[in-house]
Design an enzyme around this catalytic site. Sequence first.
Site, mmCIF file in Angstrom:
data_model
loop_
_atom_site.group_PDB
_atom_site.id
_atom_site.type_symbol
_atom_site.label_atom_id
_atom_site.label_comp_id
_atom_site.label_asym_id
_atom_site.label_seq_id
_atom_site.Cartn_x
_atom_site.Cartn_y
_atom_site.Cartn_z
ATOM 1 N N HIS A 92 0.828 -1.208 0.000
ATOM 2 C CA HIS A 92 0.000 0.000 0.000
ATOM 3 C C HIS A 92 0.861 1.256 0.000
ATOM 4 O O HIS A 92 1.884 1.306 0.682
ATOM 5 C CB HIS A 92 -0.873 0.064 1.262
ATOM 6 C CG HIS A 92 -1.937 -0.973 1.346
ATOM 7 N ND1 HIS A 92 -1.680 -2.294 1.632
ATOM 8 C CD2 HIS A 92 -3.289 -0.877 1.193
ATOM 9 C CE1 HIS A 92 -2.818 -2.967 1.659
ATOM 10 N NE2 HIS A 92 -3.804 -2.135 1.391
ATOM 11 N N ASN B 5 8.231 -4.190 3.476
ATOM 12 C CA ASN B 5 6.814 -3.911 3.697
ATOM 13 C C ASN B 5 6.393 -4.222 5.125
ATOM 14 O O ASN B 5 5.630 -3.448 5.742
ATOM 15 C CB ASN B 5 5.977 -4.717 2.703
ATOM 16 C CG ASN B 5 4.495 -4.418 2.801
ATOM 17 O OD1 ASN B 5 4.086 -3.291 3.058
ATOM 18 N ND2 ASN B 5 3.681 -5.438 2.611
#
Length: 290
Positions: free
Chosen positions: A134, A165
Amino acid sequence: MRLSRGLLLSGASLAVGVALGAGLTSWKLKDDRGPKILQPLIVEAASDISRPPSSGITRFGLPGLSQLKTRQSHVLSYDPRLRGPVWVLEQLNGERIQGDATREDSEFIEDDSVHHYHRATNSDYRGSGFDRGHLAAAANHRWSQKAMDETFILSNVYPQNPHLNRNAWNTLERSCRGLSRRNRSVYVCTGPLFLPRTEADGKTYVKYQVIGDNHVAVPTHFFKVVVLEKHNGELELRPYVMPNCPVDEKIPLERFLVPIETIERASGLLFVPNILKGSSNVKAITAGGK
């Protein structure tokens, strides 16, 4: 000085600046005759031979325009060549990061507002070794299930190294949420970087991997430009860059701070220059936290 009103920007900074300045709701310009709303370009066929030849160039339409997409949780500018965003902009505060929304109810989906030639799909990520990372973080938008769901649209996503991440990048996202509890607002602009590298032949190249049948670009780095609007009206700027590779989560976040000009030169973007350049109430945090 307030960050949330009155930004009149130009050039590459217009989209980012207006989104900040208008509270992510409207596009406005001012001239001597008062406010105007930007209208879509209307293209007409040339019927008057007295017009110059150039008047008919766009009669069949334009091959492309900047793709600006507005969600509940974020605004983004989409690059169809990369199959991902140029930048994603969020506004965080203490209320937005709280609520009952849960990511267990969200699924990654294609962006059906993007032409199918130019969109990423979930199949592109299968077996790639990358996470669907994201840019606008899901946990930033617990205030609304729809707002959280929209962070899972693949136009808000890039291939991201799993270790990055889930560790250092996640720490940076959590830091932004913590800052939103202590400030009036936190504006976060996140995007990809594709940085050059000198190879063995002595020449410098920009190279990046692509994944899947749709050739989704894998950024070499990511930036996150954080603007803190304090309760006393002062502003603080924190520009971060992280490589898209495993990063030791023990490294302090301050080590990833860079001068804002570094990101502007590399990305082709300008971040609210009317406020950040030469303003006495803006504090820019650089490496070392100073």
